[in-house]
Enzyme design. Structure first.
Site: not given
Lengths: 770, 492
Positions: A322, A724
C-alpha cells in the site's frame, strides 16, 4: 469530472445522528471488556519478558520465584501450548510464547496466571531470564549493513526506464530521508477475557478489529476445530489498526490460561507492556531520484521504500504494497520505478496503522513536490497542480487508470476558500520582517485507494432479524472501534425497513452469528457491511412485500415502507402488524446478507489489474509558525475539504476527518518512537510518547465535506470510505514546516525528517543557515 | 491525643468511612475493584492520559472547590476529608448532566474510552461557574488524551456547557456538601495500619516528628504524582507512607513585601497565584507543569524533594535565588536551593528529614526574569531543556545574572561561568551575547536520551540565553516566542 450520479431520496441515511453509544460513553456506562462483571473465579494473566537482550538464545529461564509468588496459579511457557504456538496473521512466524530464542526486546517468554492482576504483574517481574546476546539489527541502516534476510521478498512497480531518463536529464532531484513510525495509543489497551465452555469450547471476548482471526488463532493454538471457539467484541476503546493482528497474542494467552486452569482468564496489558510488546506503524527510509522539466513537472521517478518491519512478517506485505500504491499520491509519474524492501530488524513486528503504509508512501510524493518547488523557487501549490493526474496522464505506476479524478476541483475550491494566495503573500511579508519566528504555508492533496489489496478480503456478511413487534436485531462482521460503523449500518437497515434507527438493536460482533469475516480495516467497514446488511434487510422486506401483495391483493409496486408503517395500496399497517401477520403465515423474518466488492482484479504476481474499487480524495491547507532558536512549532490554521461521496452520516464523517487529521499531525510532529542502542523502546508510555492534546489543535480549524454528487462507483448510497484517507491530510502540516524552514535560504530544500520534533526542526534550520 | 484510624469521604451524598485501607491502594482500584464502579477507566496508570479522571471536592479557605485528579496514581488515603465524584454519579434518574448532554450534542465521543475522563475534567470547570473560553478549556483538558476526535467537538461541548452559573445536583447541594466537608475537618492525626504497614497522615508537627523519627524508612508522600508511579509501574513494595497533605504548617503560603514562602505541601494549583505575582513567565511555567490533574495534587515541595534533573520548578527557583527549609524532628535548617541538589538521585536530605518549604524573593526594581520550557509537546510534557534567567539591569547593561538550567546536567544547575560572562554585557551587543553564550559549553555537558540529543540540548540552551537577552533588549515576546507570550499573560 465523473458522470452525474442519481440521487436517492432517504429518510435516515444521511442524517447526522449521534454515535449509537454516545449517551453510554458520557455516563461511563458503555461496557468495555475490562468493565464486564467477571465470571466467578476469573484469573488474570501477566506476560513476562527478558529485561535485557533483543536477539539470542534463551540460556537461563528460571521461573521458580514466579511460581512461588503468593496468588500464582500457573506459569505458562511455550511447552504448555497444546496446538500451534503462533499468533501471526498468515506467515506462522509470531510465537505466542518465545520458544528457545528471542528476536526482539519485549518478546513474551512466559505468562503468569494468578488470582489477581496485581499478583500476576508482581510475579512476572521475578523471572530470571538470560539471553546469549547476538548482534541485533535495530534500525533500517543496521538491517542494510548486516544484510539480515528480509521478512518478505522485495516488490517493484515499473514503467519505462526512469534510470535512463534521470541520468540524461539536466533537472534532477534526489534525497534520502526518514519517516518515523507511530504507536497506536488506543486509549483502551489490549484486553481479552476467555471463558471455558463445555466439551472443549472457548468463548473469547476480545478487543479486536478481527474476531475471525482471533477465533482461528485460539482454535489452532488449543488444537480444536474453529467451531469450538467463539470470539465476540461489542466495542473497542480505539483500534486504528493496532487491534487487527496485534490482539491475537492476548486472546491466545487468556484462552491458554483458561484451558489449563479450567477457569475464566482475563488478559489486560499494562500500558507500558502494551507499547513495548505490540507492533506499530512502519518507519521507513525513502531514497529517491527524479527528473523534472523547467515548469517543475516530473518526467521520471526512481524510488526505494526501505521499511523497518521488525522481527516477523505480520501484515508487512500489505502495508508495504500500500505504501507503493500511494507513492504517487495524486501525481502522474510518466516513467517510474517504485522498489520496496521489507527489512527484518530485532524490534517489535510492525503492523497495520490507519493508512496502512499509504501515508508513508505519500511522503515521497509530497517530498518531491516540495523539493522541486523550493529548488526552483516556485510556489509548491503550482508544482503540485502541474503534476496532478489528468486526462491522458492517468495511469498509476501499477497500471490502473484513474477514472474518478476530482482532485482538480477539490484543490481549486480549497485554494479559494482557504485564501491561499493572499496568505502566501502574508507569510512572505511576515518572514521578511521576523528574525526568530518564521511562517510556512502548504496545501496538499490526498488520493487514497479503497479496497483491500488482498482481493478475497473484500467481502462481508450480515444477519438481520425482524421480530414480531417490528423491532430489528442487527449483526454484521464489522467491528466498532469508535468510527461509527454500527450507527451507519443501523441507519442503512432502518432506511430499508422505513423505521426509526432506535428500533434497530445493534449487537456485538461475534463469529457465532456472522462467520468468516474480514478485519474491520482498509476503511472498508461501511462499504462492505453496509451493503451486506442492506441485502439482509432487503431479503426480509421482499418476503414481506410478496406476502402483503398476496394478502391485500395489491401489486408489489404499491407497497412502501416508511416512518414505521407499511403502505399497502391505499391502506397502511405498522411494520409490527405486518411482521405478526407474516409470522402467522409462516414467513421467515430473518436473513443473512452478503456482499463482495465488484470489479477489482488485482493480480499481484503479474503486477496487473485494478486493485481499487474507487479513490477517496481530499485536500488540506496548513499554516505554521516555527521558532528558529528552539525548533518549537505551532499550527496556526488548518483548512480541510474532504470527499466522502454522499455521506451516510455527516457528523460521523466529520469526526473521522478531524480525528484522522489530528492523528496524522501527531505522527508527523510530536510522536517520536525512540529505541535505544540495545533495542529497547525508550518511549513506552504517554509520559514520553506524545500524542496531540487539545491545545495542539489549531483554534482556526475549518473542515468541510466536499459537495459531492455521489461516488461514481456503486457503493452503499454512493458514499465513500472515510476511515483512513483523512490521516494523510496532515502531510500539509509537514510541508508547511518545510516551507517555513525553506524561507531561511531560498533555492534550497530543508533536510527535514519526520517526525518534525523541535530537534528535527532545529537540525533542518541549522542546515539552512547561510 | 489519639490518631483517627479511618478515612472518611463524601460519596453520592453519603459519608463513607473506611478502616481497612492498604497504604498503596489507589483510588482507581478502589473504585473499579472494590466499589465495582467501572465508569472510570484505566488508560495508562501513570497520570498522563486522564481516562481515570475523577473530581475531588474540598474546602479551600471555606469555599467548596472541585478539582480533577488522576485516580490511577492517587492513593485512597489522600481523599480523606474530601468529596469523591465519578462519572457514574453525574446523570440523575436517566437525565444526562449538562456536560454529558453537550458532549452528546457535539459528537464529542467516538470510541468513548477517554470520555468519562473528559466529563470529569470538565465537571470542576462547570462547578466553578466560569464563563469558559477556548484557552481556559484547552488548559482544563491538557491532561486528557483523546485519540479519536481531534478534540474540536469536545472543546465546543465544553464551551457550550460551561457558560456561568452551574445548575445541577451539586450546585443545589453546595451548602450541605460544604457543611459535611467542614465536619470532616477534625484536625486530628490519621494513622491506619500498624508499625509494619501503615498509611499515616499527621496533622501536627509533633506527630510528623514522631513518625519520621520512628520510621525513617517510610516514604514521605506529598501529591503522589511521582510516588504513584513507584507503586503502579515499578511495583515497589512500599509498606509505610507518611502523607503530608494534612499538615497545616506545611500547607501555608506566606506572602510578604519582598518574598513569598510556599509550604512543601502546597499544591501547584494553590501556588499558581503566588507564582504569577512574581512574574508571568513563572505563571506560564506552572501552567505547563503536568496538567490540571497533576497540579491539583502535585506540590512544589515534592518537585524539589524529588530531585529530578528535569523537575521544572528547581531551575526557576535557583535563578530566582530561592531558599529551602528542611525539617527533621524538631530541627529545621535552611540552605540556598541550588545546594540541595548534590548529584543524580542524591539530595542533601537525610532519612526522616522533610522539605518544609521554599522562600522565593520577589523581583526588585531593575530585575527581570525569563524562563523557557522546551518540550516535544507544549502541554503536559517533560522538559528536554528548561532555561531560567534573572538579570539585574542598569543603564542598558546586565549588572547581575543568575542563570539555571534543567535537563542539562544530572541535577538542576546554575551556569556559573556563563553568569560571569553575561555580567556587564551591553544590551545592544549581540556579538557579545553570542560570546557569553559560548561559555555554556564550560558549564554543561548534557546527555542524549529519548527527549533530546546532547547536541540539541547544548544548542537550545545557548539559544535560550540569546532569546532572553533579545527580550531584555526590548523585543516583544510575540516576536520571539510561539507560546507563553508575556503581552497576553493577563488576557486569558
Amino acid at each position: 469530472m465523473p458522470a452525474k450520479v442519481k440521487r436517492i431520496a432517504t429518510d435516515t441515511v444521511g442524517l447526522a445522528l449521534a454515535h449509537d453509544s454516545a449517551e453510554l460513553h458520557v455516563q461511563g456506562k458503555a461496557v468495555y471488556i475490562d468493565d464486564m462483571r467477571e465470571p466467578e473465579g476469573t484469573l488474570h494473566v501477566a506476560p513476562g519478558y527478558a529485561a535485557l537482550g533483543a536477539k539470542g538464545r534463551i540460556t537461563v529461564c528460571d521461573l521458580s520465584a514466579v511460581r512461588a509468588f503468593p496468588g500464582v496459579v500457573a506459569v505458562l511457557t511455550a511447552g504448555d501450548i497444546p496446538g500451534i504456538n503462533d499468533c501471526s496473521p498468515a506467515m506462522g512466524d509470531d510465537p505466542i510464547l518465545a520458544d528457545g530464542e528471542i528476536l526482539f526486546h519485549g518478546q513474551v517468554v512466559f505468562a503468569v496466571i494468578a488470582e489477581t492482576r496485581d499478583a500476576a504483574r508482581r510475579a512476572a517481574r521475578l523471572a530470571k531470564i538470560e539471553i546469549a546476546g547476538e548482534l541485533a539489527a535495530i534500525t533500517v541502516e543496521d538491517a542494510l549493513e548486516q544484510g539480515t534476510e528480509d521478512v518478505l521478498p522485495p516488490y517493484e512497480f515499473r514503467r519505462g526506464d526512469p534510470g535512463k531518463l534521470i541520468a540524461a536529464s539536466k533537472s534532477t532531484i534526489s534525497d534520502s530521508f526518514h519517516v518515523g513510525g507511530q504507536e497506536h495509543f488506543y486509549l483502551e489497551g489490549q484486553v481479552a477475557l476467555a471463558v471455558p465452555e463445555e466439551a472443549g469450547g472457548m468463548l473469547v471476548y476480545s478487543s479486536t478489529q478481527h474476531p475471525t482471526e482471533m477465533q482461528h488463532c485460539v482454535a489452532k493454538m488449543l488444537k480444536v476445530a474453529d467451531a469450538f471457539v467463539t470470539c465476540e467484541c461489542r466495542r473497542m476503546g480505539g483500534g486504528f489498526g493496532g487491534k487487527e493482528s496485534q490482539a491475537a497474542q492476548w486472546a491466545a494467552l487468556a484462552a491458554l490460561g483458561a484451558r489449563i486452569t479450567g477457569r475464566p482468564v482475563k488478559c489486560r496489558l499494562d500500558r507500558d507492556d502494551d507499547m513495548i510488546m505490540t507492533g506499530k506503524r512502519h518507519d521507513l527510509r525513502i531514497d529517491y531520484r527524479a527528473a523534472h522539466d523547467r515548469t517543475g513537472r516530473l518526467t521520471a521517478v526512481d524510488a526505494a521504500l526501505l521499511a523497518r518491519c521488525g522481527y516477523s512478517a505480520d501484515l508487512s506485505l500489505g502495508v508495504n504494497d500500500r505504501a507503493m500504491f500511494h507513492a504517487d499520491n495524486a501525481y502522474y509519474y510518466p516513467a517510474v520505478r517504485i522498489k520496496s524492501r521489507r527489512l527484518r530488524t530485532n524490534t517489535v513486528s510492525n503492523t497495520a496503522f490507519r493508512g496502512f503504509g499509504g501515508p508513508q508512501g505519500m511522503m515521497l510524493a509530497e517530498r518531491m513536490m516540495d523539493q522541486i518547488a523550493h529548488r526552483l523557487e516556485l510556489d509548491p501549490l503550482d508544482v503540485r497542480k502541474r503534476n496532478f493526474y489528468a486526462p491522458g496522464r492517468d495511469r498509476t505506476p501499477y497500471g490502473m487508470k484513474v477514472v474518478d479524478n476530482i482532485i482538480h476541483d477539490v484543490v481549486a475550491e480549497l485554494e479559494k476558500t482557504s485564501d491561499y494566495r493572499a496568505r502566501r503573500e502574508a507569510v512572505r511579508a511576515f518572514n521578511a520582517k521576523n528574525q526568530v519566528l518564521k511562517k510556512g504555508l502548504a496545501l496538499t492533496p490526498v488520493k487514497f485507494g479503497i479496497s483491500f489489496t488482498l482481493i478475497h478480503l473484500n467481502q462481508a456478511g450480515a444477519l438481520v432479524h425482524l421480530y414480531t413487534d417490528g423491532s430489528v436485531h442487527l449483526n454484521h462482521g464489522g467491528t466498532e472501534m469508535g468510527q461509527g460503523l454500527y450507527i451507519k449500518v443501523a441507519q442503512v437497515v432502518a432506511e430499508e425497513f422505513g423505521i426509526d434507527p432506535e428500533r434497530v438493536k445493534i449487537t456485538a460482533t461475534t463469529t457465532g452469528k456472522v462467520p468468516n469475516t474480514s478485519p474491520t480495516a482498509a476503511s472498508s467497514g461501511s462499504d462492505l457491511n453496509g451493503m451486506a446488511a442492506q441485502e439482509a434487510a432487503a431479503r426480509i422486506k421482499a418476503r414481506l412485500v410478496d406476502f402483503a401483495a398476496r394478502e391485500w391483493k395489491v401489486k408489489p409496486a404499491q407497497i412502501r415502507f416508511a416512518k414505521g408503517r407499511v403502505i399497502i395500496g391505499n391502506q397502511s399497517v405498522t411494520l409490527a402488524e405486518l411482521a405478526r401477520r407474516a409470522h402467522q403465515a409462516r414467513i421467515q423474518l430473518s436473513s443473512t446478507g452478503f456482499y463482495a466488492t465488484p470489479g477489482i482484479t488485482w493480480d499481484r504476481d503479474k503486477v496487473k489489474g485494478k486493485p481499487f474499487f474507487y479513490f477517496a480524495y481530499g485536500a488540506s491547507c496548513s499554516e505554521v509558525t516555527i521558532d528558529t532558536l528552539t525548533g518549537e512549532m505551532r499550527v496556526d490554521r488548518v483548512d480541510i475539504l474532504h470527499d466522502v461521496g454522499r455521506s451516510l452520516n455527516p457528523a460521523i464523517d466529520l469526526g473521522q476527518i478531524e480525528g484522522g487529521f489530528v492523528q496524522g499531525m501527531g505522527w508527523l510532529t510530536t510522536e517520536e518512537l525512540v529505541f535505544d542502542t540495545q533495542g529497547r523502546l525508550s518511549t513506552h508510555a504517554p509520559s514520553t510518547y506524545k500524542i496531540p492534546c487539545a491545545s495542539d489543535v489549531p483554534e482556526d480549524f475549518r473542515v468541510k465535506l466536499f459537495a459531492s454528487a455521489g461516488n461514481p462507483a456503486s457503493t452503499i448510497y454512493r458514499s465513500k470510505a472515510v476511515g483512513e484517507p483523512p490521516l494523510m491530510l496532515a502531510l500539509s502540516v509537514f510541508s508547511a514546516i518545510t516551507d517555513a524552514i525553506a524561507s531561511l535560504k531560498p533555492g534550497c530544500m530543508p533536510p527535514l525528517e519526520a517526525p518534525a520534533t523541535p530537534e528535527a526542526i532545529m537540525k533542518a534550520v541549522k542546515a539552512m543557515s547561510p | 491525643m489519639t490518631a483517627r484510624n479511618s478515612i472518611r469521604f463524601l460519596r453520592r451524598g453519603e459519608v463513607v468511612e473506611l478502616t481497612a485501607v492498604a497504604p498503596i491502594r489507589t483510588v482507581l482500584d478502589y473504585l473499579r475493584l472494590e466499589e465495582g464502579a467501572r465508569g472510570t477507566k484505566e488508560g495508562c496508570c501513570e497520570g498522563d492520559c486522564g481516562a481515570c479522571t475523577v473530581a475531588l471536592g474540598s474546602l479551600k479557605d471555606g469555599r467548596l472547590v472541585y478539582e480533577p485528579v488522576n485516580a490511577c496514581i492517587l492513593l485512597l488515603g489522600q481523599i480523606d476529608g474530601k468529596e469523591l465524584v465519578t462519572v457514574d454519579d453525574l446523570s440523575v434518574s436517566g437525565k444526562l448532566h449538562p456536560i454529558q448532554q453537550a458532549l452528546v450534542d457535539h459528537h464529542g465521543s467516538q470510541c468513548g474510552f477517554c470520555t468519562p475522563g473528559f466529563v470529569m475534567s470538565l465537571f470542576p470547570l462547570y462547578q466553578s461557574g466560569a464563563v469558559a473560553n477556548r484557552k481556559m478549556v484547552v488548559d482544563q483538558l491538557a491532561g486528557n488524551l483523546c485519540r479519536c476526535t481531534g478534540y474540536r467537538p469536545i472543546v465546543e461541548a465544553a464551551l457550550a456547557a460551561c457558560t456561568g452559573k452551574p445548575d445541577d445536583a451539586w450546585s443545589e447541594a453546595r451548602l450541605e456538601i460544604a457543611q459535611t466537608l467542614a465536619g470532616f475537618d477534625d484536625g486530628t492525626d490519621l494513622f491506619i495500619g500498624d508499625d509494619e504497614e501503615f498509611f499515616a497522615a499527621p496533622a501536627f508537627d509533633e506527630a510528623l516528628a514522631r513518625l519520621t523519627e520512628k520510621h525513617p524508612d517510610a516514604v514521605i508522600l506529598s501529591g503522589a504524582t511521582d510516588v504513584g508511579l513507584w507503586i503502579t509501574k515499578q511495583l515497589r513494595p512500599i509498606r509505610k507512607i507518611i502523607f503530608l497533605g494534612r499538615m497545616r504548617s506545611l500547607r501555608e503560603i506566606v506572602e510578604t513585601i519582598d518574598s513569598v514562602r510556599i509550604g512543601a505541601a502546597v499544591t501547584y494549583a494553590e501556588a499558581e497565584p503566588s507564582f504569577a505575582a512574581i512574574d508571568p513567565d513563572l505563571a506560564e511555567l506552572l501552567r505547563r507543569i503536568g496538567s490540571k490533574q497533576v497540579r491539583a495534587t502535585g506540590t512544589v515541595g515534592g518537585n524539589i524533594a524529588n530531585g529530578s534533573p528535569i523537575g521544572d520548578t528547581p531551575p526557576a527557583l535557583i535563578a530566582l535565588g530561592a531558599g529551602l527549609e528542611l525539617r527533621k524532628g524538631r530541627q529545621t535548617r535552611a540552605l540556598p536551593i541550588e545546594d540541595f541538589f548534590i548529584a543524580y538521585g542524591k539530595q542533601d536530605r537525610s532519612p526522616g528529614e522533610v522539605v518544609a518549604g521554599v522562600s522565593i524573593p520577589m523581583l526588585k526594581r531593575g530585575e527581570a526574569f525569563r524562563c523557557y520550557k522546551i518540550t516535544k509537546r507544549f502541554d503536559q510534557d517533560i522538559s528536554s531543556v528548561l532555561g531560567a534567567f534573572k538579570f539585574g539591569i542598569a543603564q542598558g547593561r546586565i549588572t547581575e545574572a543568575r542563570i539555571a538550567y534543567g535537563g542539562m546536567a544530572a541535577t538542576p544547575k546554575r551556569a556559573l561561568k556563563t553568569e560571569t560572562a553575561v555580567k556587564s554585557l551591553s544590551l545592544d551587543d549581540p556579538a557579545g551575547w553570542a560570546a557569553a553564550a559560548d561559555r555554556l559549553a564550560e558549564d554543561f555537558q548534557p546527555i542524549d536520551d529519548h527527549r533530546a540529543s546532547a547536541a540539541y540540548r547544548s544548542e537550545t540552551a545557548r539559544n535560550l540565553l540569546i532569546k532572553a537577552l533579545t527580550e531584555m533588549a526590548g523585543e516583544a515576546t510575540r516576536n520571539t516566542r510561539i507560546t507563553g507570550m508575556r503581552e497576553f499573560a493577563h488576557a486569558g
